[in-house]
Design a protein around this motif. Structure first.
Motif, PDB file in Angstrom:
ATOM      1  N   ASP A 182      -4.371   0.001  -6.958  1.00 15.38           N
ATOM      2  CA  ASP A 182      -3.466  -0.996  -6.849  1.00 15.38           C
ATOM      3  C   ASP A 182      -2.245  -0.931  -6.552  1.00 15.38           C
ATOM      4  O   ASP A 182      -1.803  -1.860  -5.321  1.00 15.38           O
ATOM      5  N   TYR A 183      -2.187   0.195  -5.585  1.00 15.08           N
ATOM      6  CA  TYR A 183      -0.604   0.068  -4.837  1.00 15.08           C
ATOM      7  C   TYR A 183      -1.414  -0.022  -3.288  1.00 15.08           C
ATOM      8  O   TYR A 183      -0.576  -0.053  -2.894  1.00 15.08           O
TER       9      TYR A 183
ATOM     10  N   ASP B  27      -1.891  -3.765  -2.800  1.00 20.12           N
ATOM     11  CA  ASP B  27      -0.794  -4.379  -3.377  1.00 20.12           C
ATOM     12  C   ASP B  27       0.448  -3.953  -1.768  1.00 20.12           C
ATOM     13  O   ASP B  27       0.537  -4.688  -0.783  1.00 20.12           O
TER      14      ASP B  27
END
Lengths: 350, 350
Positions: free
Chosen positions: B343-344, B347
């Motif tokens: 996810d990081y 993002d």
DNA sequence: TTTAGCACTTAAAGACATAGAGTGCTAATA
DNA sequence: TATTAGCACTCTATGTCTTTAAGTGCTAAA
């Protein structure tokens, strides 16, 4: 008041007890005294010392151990710091001798030396100048919406932290904000800087930057770090040896070491302002607030750097420490640390 | 081969022994088994299990405890990971849920969660991409002959360190050197960068900078830091509870935690390259090289981040851990950590 | 194959005696 | 008057012995 012989007896009971951790009996003590007296005489004096509360027994027919009050009396009236041994001296000189990148490295090193030589746990704090000033603030873009904020103080310490910035803030704006901060605040004491970013600075930024809040958060965070005390702890592991398997006290102590605020409470001496000569102060467990420290003893002292504030050195160990040696040692390291930092400053100035 | 009943008996002895840390006797065990058999029958099976080396006795008429070989058999053949409890699940979700400034913060957080939930000591390592590339190098002058060197990698990790520079090197020269490094080396894998600053880069710098050595020292130092593994250890203090007052093993373990190289030796699995699915591997004390770990057990596993390498999660605890629960937990945290890092990255990419 | 029954083993806990280190007190001594 | 020898007393630490409880292995019956 103690007679001279009673003083000698108390002193020697403390000395022997520190070595053996066993109650000291009159017959045994007889062979350890500088003068020749019978065990019965010693017994009489011991009884008087116990009456005064300076000695304790573990049971009705056991030898004596020093009471807390006995330690207190010893520390206040009988203790004579001994000279530092040649061996210790050599270790100190040799370990200190190296190139340091910053003052905090010297402070950290002194905690290491002290803990190594004593086998206890040392805590040091760098000089706390009343008028630390802001020397510069930088934002370095790192890509990926990350920036590193760097704050330099007038005493050469550097704080840095990485922040994530939202896409809404432009690099241009940040640069302008940094320029304003530096133009307005460099050279001012950190305390004043902290006040001004609450008062007039936001309005000033508003003129040139669209949303100053995010920026001020970053600056405020790192400013707070720079203004806070940073302690160095040396010989954490030594605690395992002198905490007698008391796991719960170990845990609270280790946690304490992680909290600079709590350490500050513990170490900052009430009379540090008024006491000019960096006297060495021993506080026994019962004299300390956190009752976790009940069976320990904390020795604190301060060191002065001319025009550059005052720092703290502390040593945590068991109540039964060889205080003579320890205090001599602490005194020397205090001087040495101050000298090295002074040298550092004078190297920096030319 | 074990009969089904023998397997059940072994399994239950391990279960009970994990709870009580006491030898398990046949009569006691009788009431704890899922089926109804007499204690005499259990005794017979126990004798056979002991003959096979899977059980031990503390003395000739004592109950049984699992032997190391017994644990090994249990782990290889009998263990079934249990589902993570709702409570644990909630803790994991809630603790992970926050804003992270960098990947390493997520990795560190996972060590904290794992150690909190297990009461053991967790060690985690961020994803180790084969082709980490140099993303940028900066030198920020701080005044007083100090500069901060900053190195950013393609996976977003940042290394920084403060250096003292001699007056002989000019700011201009440094700036030129930094420009050359960035022009030449950004985008290249760190391994290649390390090689090139030994070979062609010095000559290249020579053309524009008078003394490239000091500069290359700085760059080399920080490059080495960036290329090294950085482990996070969570729940160091838990070690105090499960190391049975064995101060010497405590000391060596705590020292171990400070040496990233030694940790790497310990954790990097031999088959981590060939094993694609991040299997969970339990190694008992006798199977580990440092014989300090004799009474402990080390559970390791790896997690994959698509296109961004593979990291390691490990848990150090006593040999008698509740493996079912622990392994279920480890598996979930492994997935969760991988998900958060993925996810990081996503993002970051938008 | 399983189980009841029993003789045997061992650690842990308690009871008891003994030695050793220590004390306090008394009476003699310098 | 301060010191000391002598002695009765106290308490811990240590060792021995006994008992109890939990456990085992083995045998013979189910």
């Amino acid at each position: 008041m103690l007679t001279q012989r009673q003083a000698i007896i108390l002193k020697n009971i403390i000395r022997i007890y520190t070595q053996t951790e066993q109650p000291v009996g009159s017959k045994h003590l007889m062979n350890e005294l500088p003068m020749r007296v019978s065990s019965a005489t010693i017994r009489n004096d011991m009884a008087k010392l116990e009456e005064m509360g300076l000695l304790d027994k573990t049971h009705s027919s056991s030898g004596r151990i020093p009471s807390i009050k006995g330690y207190r009396y010893y520390l206040d009236h009988l203790l004579e710091p001994s000279d530092v041994s040649n061996n210790d001296l050599a270790v100190i000189q040799q370990t200190f001798n190296q190139q340091y990148q910053m003052i905090d490295d010297i402070v950290e090193q002194s905690a290491k030396i002290l803990s190594t030589l004593t086998s206890y746990t040392a805590i040091t704090l760098g000089p706390d100048v009343q008028d630390i000033r802001l020397d510069g603030f930088r934002l370095v873009p790192l890509g990926n919406h990350q920036i590193m904020a760097i704050l330099v103080t007038s005493i050469g310490t550097v704080q840095n932290q990485i922040f994530h910035i939202p896409t809404t803030i432009s690099g241009d704006e940040l640069e302008r904000a940094v320029r304003i901060i530096n133009d307005e605040l460099v050279g001012q004491p950190l305390t004043l800087v902290a006040r001004r970013i609450q008062t007039d600075i936001p309005q000033m930024l508003m003129k040139y930057v669209s949303s100053p809040n995010g920026f001020l958060d970053i600056f405020g965070t790192i400013l707070k770090q720079a203004a806070a005390d940073h302690f160095y702890v040396g010989g954490r592991l030594n605690l395992l040896d002198f905490a007698n398997n008391d796991v719960s006290s170990l845990k609270t102590l280790y946690s304490l070491f992680e909290k600079d605020d709590d350490l500050a409470d513990l170490l900052k001496l009430p009379d540090v302002e008024t006491d000019p000569d960096g006297k060495i102060i021993v506080r026994l467990g019962n004299e300390l607030k956190p009752h976790t420290l009940q069976n320990y003893s904390l020795i604190t002292t301060s060191y002065d750097i001319a025009n550059h504030g005052r720092g703290v050195i502390a040593l945590l160990g068991p109540t039964s420490m060889p205080y003579s040696r320890i205090i001599g040692l602490l005194d020397l390291i205090r001087e040495e640390l101050a000298r090295r930092i002074t040298d550092y400053y004078s190297d920096m100035d030319n």
